[in-house]
Scaffold this motif. Sequence first.
Motif, PDB file in Angstrom:
ATOM      1  N   TRP A  37       0.891  -1.374  -0.142  1.00  0.00           N
ATOM      2  CA  TRP A  37       0.083   0.074   0.053  1.00  0.00           C
ATOM      3  C   TRP A  37       0.785   1.282   0.130  1.00  0.00           C
ATOM      4  CZ3 TRP A  37      -4.904   0.781  -0.890  1.00  0.00           C
ATOM      5  CH2 TRP A  37      -5.489   2.327  -0.417  1.00  0.00           C
ATOM      6  N   VAL A  38       1.896   1.200   0.841  1.00  0.00           N
ATOM      7  CA  VAL A  38       2.835   2.176   0.788  1.00  0.00           C
ATOM      8  C   VAL A  38       3.434   2.611  -0.523  1.00  0.00           C
ATOM      9  CG1 VAL A  38       4.942   3.312   1.990  1.00  0.00           C
ATOM     10  CG2 VAL A  38       3.021   2.200   3.150  1.00  0.00           C
ATOM     11  N   ALA A  39       3.982   1.398  -1.055  1.00  0.00           N
ATOM     12  CA  ALA A  39       4.579   1.511  -2.306  1.00  0.00           C
ATOM     13  C   ALA A  39       3.624   2.436  -3.382  1.00  0.00           C
ATOM     14  CB  ALA A  39       5.029   0.266  -2.923  1.00  0.00           C
ATOM     15  N   ALA A  40       2.314   1.676  -3.424  1.00  0.00           N
ATOM     16  CA  ALA A  40       1.585   2.050  -4.234  1.00  0.00           C
ATOM     17  C   ALA A  40       0.925   3.541  -4.401  1.00  0.00           C
ATOM     18  CB  ALA A  40       0.331   1.010  -4.446  1.00  0.00           C
ATOM     19  N   SER A  41       1.105   3.968  -3.064  1.00  0.00           N
ATOM     20  CA  SER A  41       0.453   5.543  -2.717  1.00  0.00           C
ATOM     21  C   SER A  41       2.005   6.432  -3.080  1.00  0.00           C
ATOM     22  CB  SER A  41       0.231   5.450  -1.371  1.00  0.00           C
ATOM     23  OG  SER A  41      -0.804   4.459  -1.056  1.00  0.00           O
ATOM     24  N   ASP A  42       3.110   5.856  -3.194  1.00  0.00           N
ATOM     25  CA  ASP A  42       4.224   6.737  -3.682  1.00  0.00           C
ATOM     26  C   ASP A  42       4.590   7.676  -2.184  1.00  0.00           C
ATOM     27  OD1 ASP A  42       6.453   7.367  -5.119  1.00  0.00           O
ATOM     28  OD2 ASP A  42       5.367   9.264  -5.975  1.00  0.00           O
ATOM     29  N   PHE A  43       4.177   7.193  -1.021  1.00  0.00           N
ATOM     30  CA  PHE A  43       4.517   7.742   0.052  1.00  0.00           C
ATOM     31  C   PHE A  43       6.033   8.218   0.345  1.00  0.00           C
ATOM     32  CE2 PHE A  43       5.488   8.163   4.626  1.00  0.00           C
ATOM     33  CZ  PHE A  43       4.868   9.296   5.133  1.00  0.00           C
ATOM     34  N   LYS A  44       6.557   9.208   0.641  1.00  0.00           N
ATOM     35  CA  LYS A  44       7.909   9.687   0.873  1.00  0.00           C
ATOM     36  C   LYS A  44       7.757  10.357   2.330  1.00  0.00           C
ATOM     37  CE  LYS A  44       9.607   8.251  -3.006  1.00  0.00           C
ATOM     38  NZ  LYS A  44       8.312   7.812  -3.596  1.00  0.00           N
ATOM     39  N   PRO A  45       8.816  10.014   3.155  1.00  0.00           N
ATOM     40  CA  PRO A  45       8.714  10.617   4.534  1.00  0.00           C
ATOM     41  C   PRO A  45       9.225  12.022   4.567  1.00  0.00           C
ATOM     42  CG  PRO A  45      10.638   9.403   4.262  1.00  0.00           C
ATOM     43  CD  PRO A  45       9.854   9.125   2.824  1.00  0.00           C
ATOM     44  N   GLY A  48       5.212  16.927   6.587  1.00  0.00           N
ATOM     45  CA  GLY A  48       3.832  17.111   6.543  1.00  0.00           C
ATOM     46  C   GLY A  48       3.266  16.171   5.628  1.00  0.00           C
ATOM     47  N   LYS A  49       4.012  15.105   5.148  1.00  0.00           N
ATOM     48  CA  LYS A  49       3.234  14.281   4.022  1.00  0.00           C
ATOM     49  C   LYS A  49       2.535  13.270   5.032  1.00  0.00           C
ATOM     50  CE  LYS A  49       2.724  12.201  -0.060  1.00  0.00           C
ATOM     51  NZ  LYS A  49       1.959  12.833  -0.987  1.00  0.00           N
ATOM     52  N   THR A  50       1.225  12.656   4.890  1.00  0.00           N
ATOM     53  CA  THR A  50       0.483  11.793   5.613  1.00  0.00           C
ATOM     54  C   THR A  50       0.014  10.785   4.581  1.00  0.00           C
ATOM     55  OG1 THR A  50      -1.416  13.055   5.630  1.00  0.00           O
ATOM     56  CG2 THR A  50       0.366  13.454   7.460  1.00  0.00           C
ATOM     57  N   LEU A  51      -0.170   9.577   5.354  1.00  0.00           N
ATOM     58  CA  LEU A  51      -0.973   8.388   4.406  1.00  0.00           C
ATOM     59  C   LEU A  51      -1.767   7.789   5.558  1.00  0.00           C
ATOM     60  CD1 LEU A  51      -1.283   6.861   1.970  1.00  0.00           C
ATOM     61  CD2 LEU A  51       0.677   5.375   2.705  1.00  0.00           C
ATOM     62  N   LEU A  52      -2.840   7.491   5.069  1.00  0.00           N
ATOM     63  CA  LEU A  52      -3.984   6.460   6.131  1.00  0.00           C
ATOM     64  C   LEU A  52      -3.731   5.025   5.005  1.00  0.00           C
ATOM     65  CD1 LEU A  52      -7.191   8.426   6.642  1.00  0.00           C
ATOM     66  CD2 LEU A  52      -5.133   8.170   8.181  1.00  0.00           C
ATOM     67  N   VAL A  53      -3.374   4.046   5.989  1.00  0.00           N
ATOM     68  CA  VAL A  53      -3.295   2.576   5.583  1.00  0.00           C
ATOM     69  C   VAL A  53      -4.451   1.887   6.061  1.00  0.00           C
ATOM     70  CG1 VAL A  53      -1.831   0.664   5.765  1.00  0.00           C
ATOM     71  CG2 VAL A  53      -0.829   2.809   5.793  1.00  0.00           C
TER      72      VAL A  53
END
Length: 462
Positions: A37-45, A48-53
């Motif tokens: 999920w994190v990879a598909a969302s292209d999340f970077k740390p 201010g960048k956030t992601l719900l899993v």
Amino acid sequence: MSLTFAPATADALPLHIVDKDGFDGWLSSQSPAIQRWVAASDFKPVTGKTLLVPGTSGTPLLAVAGFGDATSRGRVRFPLAAAAAALPPGTYQLALPLPAGDIETETLGWLLSSYAFDKYKKKSGSAARLVCPPGIDASRVEAIAAAEALTRDLINTPAADMGPAALETAARDLAETHGAQVNVTRGDDLLHQNFPMIHAVGRAAAPNRAPRLIDLTWGNTGSSLTLVGKGVCFDTGGLNLKPGNSMALMKKDMGGAATVLGLAKMIMSLNLGLRLRVLIPAVENAVSGDAFRPGDVLTSRKGLTVEINNTDAEGRLVLADALALASEENPDLLISMATLTGAARVAVGPDLAPYFTDDPVFSSVLEQAAAHVADPVWRLPFWEPYERMIEPDIADLDNAPSGGMAGSITAALFLRRFASDQRYAHFDIYGWNPTAAPARPKGGVGMGARAILAALPKLLPL
């Protein structure tokens, strides 16, 4: 808005704060589904960048927020607040220790991200609430947040609703909450009780906006601390009338008063063991037939005469009488705070709180505390050779030396003449945040108060 921590509940969403260095290790410790999920969302740390899993049911399983690296965090006052602003409404609980930074300061930033000035328009700050992390004194952080909100509200309120009488009401409300006493000298009584310069600056205002000296006291034992805050509720410039553009933000010219009231609220809420006095000369620098004039010579409470070369340099006049009164009591520490000069703003910009002191111990302790609590300050000099610049021919002092050089320093030197031989520091703050940032919306803002609060245990026996 809620500037308080959320109660711990079973449905609080775990929040993982990850920085650039720790991101790969964190990700490898997660389940394959979370990794995908994190990879598909292209999340970077990044900060201010956030992601719900989501979990298997589709509801959120956890949240992750970036914390950047040391360089990016150094450019944001409250990095954790950047996450709070980006998360959807809900209750969150830190699942991991912060990768870096002071947890008390960061959680304060989270609370302050909820602040919004909504007196005239419905608006809100962040609706993401945080469960207080273990080891944090929730009541202390909440008290500091509430005090900062008070300062911001006072500065943000337009002058029509925040004149001298309203500022007095704010002081009385604060005193009633914390068991303090307030004495107020108003109007012509200022002359009778020897506050001639406060009276001169404020006498041109309408009767319902008469000048006054607000004197708040709290505590019966311990070291004595006196705070003096400039309470110019609106500054037209007087007969040296400001241009329209320069008048636009003059509702914030009582920012020194707002800041010392916020600091006083912190001190009283935390029940620090000292004797506190807050002096606020509250005036409106207006224009009328009774306005004081360029060329007038005023005699101060201390007996020093002051030649008026610019009626727009009024803040130092009202502060001078208040400082003279404060010095008569010989407090252990005397601090003045004022939105006093444009020169200070030009020198260090809106983020730093410039201050003056002759006390190297005060400076060293303050600057260490300021760095720790993310409330930056910058020392400017009481430069002795400039004393001659504030000494005119026909009076003891000049309120506005010609030439435009070293305006913040000459103003500070002027004030020091009235602080006698006290342990004294003067803050020439801006009191306004011109650009929104995490936990710091555009508008009124406290400057230096949290640094002073953090420094007090090393400056005064508590």
